[in-house]
Scaffold this motif. Sequence first.
Motif, PDB file in Angstrom:
ATOM      1  N   GLY A  56       0.833  -1.203   0.000  1.00 37.38           N
ATOM      2  CA  GLY A  56       0.000   0.000   0.000  1.00 37.38           C
ATOM      3  C   GLY A  56       0.866   1.251   0.000  1.00 37.38           C
ATOM      4  N   ASP A  57       0.527   2.202   0.879  1.00 39.70           N
ATOM      5  CA  ASP A  57       1.319   3.420   0.997  1.00 39.70           C
ATOM      6  C   ASP A  57       2.282   3.369   2.178  1.00 39.70           C
ATOM      7  N   ALA A  58       2.391   2.220   2.803  1.00 42.12           N
ATOM      8  CA  ALA A  58       3.265   2.075   3.963  1.00 42.12           C
ATOM      9  C   ALA A  58       4.679   1.731   3.519  1.00 42.12           C
ATOM     10  N   GLY A  59       5.629   2.483   4.035  1.00 42.50           N
ATOM     11  CA  GLY A  59       7.023   2.247   3.662  1.00 42.50           C
ATOM     12  C   GLY A  59       7.963   2.826   4.684  1.00 42.50           C
ATOM     13  N   GLY A  60       9.039   3.432   4.193  1.00 43.71           N
ATOM     14  CA  GLY A  60      10.065   3.966   5.090  1.00 43.71           C
ATOM     15  C   GLY A  60       9.547   5.027   6.033  1.00 43.71           C
ATOM     16  N   GLY A  71       1.108   2.334  -4.980  1.00 40.25           N
ATOM     17  CA  GLY A  71       1.068   3.461  -5.901  1.00 40.25           C
ATOM     18  C   GLY A  71       0.539   3.065  -7.262  1.00 40.25           C
ATOM     19  N   SER A  72       1.229   3.507  -8.314  1.00 41.93           N
ATOM     20  CA  SER A  72       0.805   3.174  -9.666  1.00 41.93           C
ATOM     21  C   SER A  72       0.975   1.692  -9.968  1.00 41.93           C
ATOM     22  N   GLY A  73       1.729   0.968  -9.120  1.00 46.45           N
ATOM     23  CA  GLY A  73       1.874  -0.473  -9.290  1.00 46.45           C
ATOM     24  C   GLY A  73       0.604  -1.237  -8.992  1.00 46.45           C
ATOM     25  N   LEU A  74      -0.354  -0.592  -8.294  1.00 44.32           N
ATOM     26  CA  LEU A  74      -1.615  -1.263  -7.990  1.00 44.32           C
ATOM     27  C   LEU A  74      -2.447  -1.516  -9.236  1.00 44.32           C
ATOM     28  N   ALA A  75      -2.228  -0.702 -10.282  1.00 45.60           N
ATOM     29  CA  ALA A  75      -3.003  -0.862 -11.519  1.00 45.60           C
ATOM     30  C   ALA A  75      -2.662  -2.171 -12.221  1.00 45.60           C
ATOM     31  N   LYS A  76      -1.428  -2.657 -12.030  1.00 46.64           N
ATOM     32  CA  LYS A  76      -1.000  -3.916 -12.650  1.00 46.64           C
ATOM     33  C   LYS A  76      -0.250  -4.742 -11.600  1.00 46.64           C
ATOM     34  N   PRO A  77      -0.997  -5.304 -10.642  1.00 48.22           N
ATOM     35  CA  PRO A  77      -0.340  -5.976  -9.509  1.00 48.22           C
ATOM     36  C   PRO A  77       0.485  -7.189  -9.883  1.00 48.22           C
ATOM     37  N   GLU A  78       0.233  -7.784 -11.050  1.00 45.59           N
ATOM     38  CA  GLU A  78       0.984  -8.976 -11.447  1.00 45.59           C
ATOM     39  C   GLU A  78       2.004  -8.681 -12.546  1.00 45.59           C
ATOM     40  N   LEU A  91     -10.069   4.265  -0.291  1.00 44.15           N
ATOM     41  CA  LEU A  91      -9.778   5.663  -0.589  1.00 44.15           C
ATOM     42  C   LEU A  91      -8.306   5.798  -0.987  1.00 44.15           C
ATOM     43  N   ALA A  92      -8.060   6.167  -2.239  1.00 43.47           N
ATOM     44  CA  ALA A  92      -6.688   6.308  -2.726  1.00 43.47           C
ATOM     45  C   ALA A  92      -6.045   7.558  -2.140  1.00 43.47           C
ATOM     46  N   LYS A  93      -4.711   7.527  -2.063  1.00 44.83           N
ATOM     47  CA  LYS A  93      -3.989   8.679  -1.531  1.00 44.83           C
ATOM     48  C   LYS A  93      -4.294   9.946  -2.316  1.00 44.83           C
TER      49      LYS A  93
END
Length: 434
Positions: free
Chosen positions: A15-19, A271-278, A72-74
Amino acid sequence: MLSVHTSPLHQPGTGDAGGMNVYIVELARRLAEIGVEVEVFTRATSAALPPAVELAPGVLVRHVAAGPYEGLAKEDLPAQLCAFTHGVMQAEASHRPGYYDLVHSHYWLSGHVGWLAAQRWGVPLVHAMHTMAKVKNAALAAGDSAEPPARVIGESQIVRAADRLVANTDDEARDLLHHYDADPARVAVVRPGVNLDVFRPDGPDGPGGGTRAAARAALGLPRDAFVPLFAGRIQPLKAPDVLLRAVALLLDRDPALRERLVVPVVGGPSGSGLAKPEALQKLAARLGIGDVVRFAPPVAQESLARWFRAASVLVMPSYSESFGLVALEAQACGTPVVAAAVGGLPVAVRDGVTGYLVEGHDPADYAAALGRLAADPALSARMGAAAAGHAAGFGWDAAARATADVYAAAVAGFRHGVRPRADGGPGRLRSPHG
């Protein structure tokens, strides 16, 4: 502390969780240990969450209802800042006047809430960008989306409004001055830290129990494999595809390497990787390396440390990193790093000593660096030992003390000076007593 878009209780790596999550958790804990009580306000993402959760002694996480709990997207959060601010104000109103001494906001969304809260309560605002729109837009990955103009405008307003701006590195401080015309007198550099109790060469199982061999056995990895690891959010910004393309090149040059190669990718789409998770799995298949790539979900810190100890090298081909805490965590475990020479990574990694810094994102350059480590296990061991020593100088205790000094300077300046206004003009301070 304000962290609107991601909770310190969330699992980093998805998700949006990271450093930034790690940063807030570790900093808050260490501040509490030196006598600074911390309350972290974050957006509630479930109706089942209690209003407040004790993260550690002296650290309270408050969940604020602002918008729908899930889905709810960022990018949609700016519309919920009014509701979030209302929740923060309500919490403060239940205390005696002057209960909060200072507001420390993280990321630009939180900065706007912090700006209003600090003005309402008559306290200073300290802000940490973590990432900047102008910096990210200058180094976009292929297929990634540019940060919107609204964020650029919002960040510019926060830079003018904050009493102090905390930068992770000298380079980040220069970016604040260059891109946002920040006042140098209000910019402080505080290097993030690493949890040296969790991330260390010898694991929690005692002498020998946390070695590379033990970590590999626990994870089901071959004892003598070459293991280049990616750990982080799977999105174009972090460029895990560069690692996969580099691995394909390595195998083209040395097909025999396939027999002892395992490439773990630990993390989840973001982020934008959610649009193509695979997309990454499909890329591995197209490149003909699906048999050596191993995908794993995000894990807690203790398990992540085991992955670091098991790895031959951590690979970070990111297009942008404000600091790159993962690089420090891996090095603290005795693992060298091959990383892009961007953002704070040249501070986190000593080129040629604790790993290699790569200019640009050409997979061939990463393949060359990985090839040197694959061909010489002793080199990986030497760099790993140097990496552990380097990371040992980045403890969170020092970061907390430096941050507390920033707080003290912000409070002193607020009481005796002139507080900046968001329009850039001077604003006379009112007395902290009204």
